[in-house]
Design a protein around this motif. Structure first.
Motif, mmCIF file in Angstrom:
data_model
loop_
_atom_site.group_PDB
_atom_site.id
_atom_site.type_symbol
_atom_site.label_atom_id
_atom_site.label_comp_id
_atom_site.label_asym_id
_atom_site.label_seq_id
_atom_site.Cartn_x
_atom_site.Cartn_y
_atom_site.Cartn_z
ATOM 1 N N MET A 1 55.270 -13.555 11.220
ATOM 2 C CA MET A 1 55.578 -12.722 12.369
ATOM 3 C C MET A 1 56.106 -13.622 13.490
ATOM 4 O O MET A 1 55.519 -14.631 13.813
ATOM 5 N N SER A 2 57.205 -13.239 14.086
ATOM 6 C CA SER A 2 57.797 -14.061 15.134
ATOM 7 C C SER A 2 56.975 -13.964 16.416
ATOM 8 O O SER A 2 56.165 -13.057 16.600
ATOM 9 N N GLU A 3 57.198 -14.913 17.303
ATOM 10 C CA GLU A 3 56.482 -14.941 18.590
ATOM 11 C C GLU A 3 56.749 -13.682 19.401
ATOM 12 O O GLU A 3 55.863 -13.151 20.053
ATOM 13 N N GLN A 4 57.992 -13.185 19.330
ATOM 14 C CA GLN A 4 58.365 -11.977 20.068
ATOM 15 C C GLN A 4 57.571 -10.771 19.571
ATOM 16 O O GLN A 4 57.160 -9.933 20.354
ATOM 17 N N GLN A 5 57.331 -10.673 18.265
ATOM 18 C CA GLN A 5 56.602 -9.541 17.700
ATOM 19 C C GLN A 5 55.109 -9.595 18.030
ATOM 20 O O GLN A 5 54.445 -8.582 18.000
ATOM 21 N N LYS A 6 54.572 -10.758 18.312
ATOM 22 C CA LYS A 6 53.149 -10.902 18.622
ATOM 23 C C LYS A 6 52.825 -10.505 20.054
ATOM 24 O O LYS A 6 51.685 -10.229 20.368
ATOM 25 N N ARG A 7 53.800 -10.496 20.919
ATOM 26 C CA ARG A 7 53.573 -10.178 22.328
ATOM 27 C C ARG A 7 53.300 -8.697 22.518
ATOM 28 O O ARG A 7 53.907 -7.857 21.861
ATOM 29 N N ILE A 8 52.421 -8.418 23.470
ATOM 30 C CA ILE A 8 52.146 -7.029 23.815
ATOM 31 C C ILE A 8 53.119 -6.624 24.922
ATOM 32 O O ILE A 8 53.438 -7.433 25.810
ATOM 33 N N HIS A 9 53.610 -5.418 24.844
ATOM 34 C CA HIS A 9 54.535 -4.921 25.852
ATOM 35 C C HIS A 9 53.831 -4.933 27.213
ATOM 36 O O HIS A 9 52.643 -4.600 27.303
ATOM 37 N N PRO A 10 54.538 -5.301 28.292
ATOM 38 C CA PRO A 10 53.903 -5.371 29.619
ATOM 39 C C PRO A 10 53.236 -4.066 30.057
ATOM 40 O O PRO A 10 52.183 -4.085 30.688
ATOM 41 N N HIS A 11 53.832 -2.927 29.714
ATOM 42 C CA HIS A 11 53.216 -1.646 30.091
ATOM 43 C C HIS A 11 51.905 -1.424 29.346
ATOM 44 O O HIS A 11 50.938 -0.915 29.910
ATOM 45 N N LYS A 12 51.879 -1.825 28.086
ATOM 46 C CA LYS A 12 50.644 -1.692 27.306
ATOM 47 C C LYS A 12 49.575 -2.650 27.840
ATOM 48 O O LYS A 12 48.395 -2.287 27.937
#
Length: 184
Positions: A1-12
């Motif tokens: 899983m890429s680093e981008q996919q591991k991040r939580i969306h700021p709104h979430k």
């Protein structure tokens, strides 16, 4: 899983921080209620039948909002519109049933005067009501967007955020309902 996919969306992420804060607030208020109820002259109340119905309504609304999210993600817009509409209606019905229940408690003599039971009860209930009304407003925005003729973006984040928040409001009410049953 890429680093981008591991991040939580700021709104979430913001929603989860808010949920954590709300949980701490209600834990503090219900804990204070438990401690204060040992005071002489503390008023108790009976759970109105409207609370039982409102609990069923909000649980059903969690089912409809979950189906709405699933429908949105599958791009089944007719189904999404139907279930977001049902959720808004159930949310409004929940608020109406809560109003009836608290009016019954008020009419039974548990008011803002006296030993403090009324003050605690109405502060706890009022804060929950504000969160529910906020949820109903968010659901209504999703409802309006669902029926908008503008070009659609199938970004599911707003629907996911509202879904998570509505489930939280549901769980919070179930916690408060059980708490109110327990303290009777």
């Amino acid at each position: 899983m890429s680093e981008q996919q591991k991040r939580i969306h700021p709104h979430k992420f913001t929603l989860w921080v808010a949920i954590g804060s709300i949980i701490m607030m209600f834990a503090g208020l219900t804990s204070a209620y438990i401690v204060k109820r040992e005071q002489p002259g503390w008023t108790t109340f009976r759970i109105p039948i409207a609370f039982w119905f409102s609990t069923g309504v909000i649980l059903l609304s969690s089912v409809t909002v979950q189906i709405a999210l699933k429908s949105f993600k599958e791009r089944r817009m007719k189904s999404y519109r139907n279930f977001i509409t049902a959720t808004v209606i159930l949310g409004i019905l929940f608020v109406a049933l809560q109003w009836l229940g608290f009016r019954q408690i008020w009419n039974s003599g548990v008011t803002l005067s006296g030993s403090g039971a009324g003050q605690f009860l109405y502060i706890i209930a009022g804060l929950h009501a504000l969160h529910v009304i906020g949820g109903v407003i968010a659901l209504t925005v999703m409802f309006i967007k669902a029926f908008s003729t503008r070009v659609r973006s199938y970004n599911s984040v707003p629907v996911e955020v509202v879904n998570t928040y509505w489930h939280f409001v549901d769980i919070l009410w179930v916690y408060l309902f059980i708490f109110f049953l327990w303290i009777q």
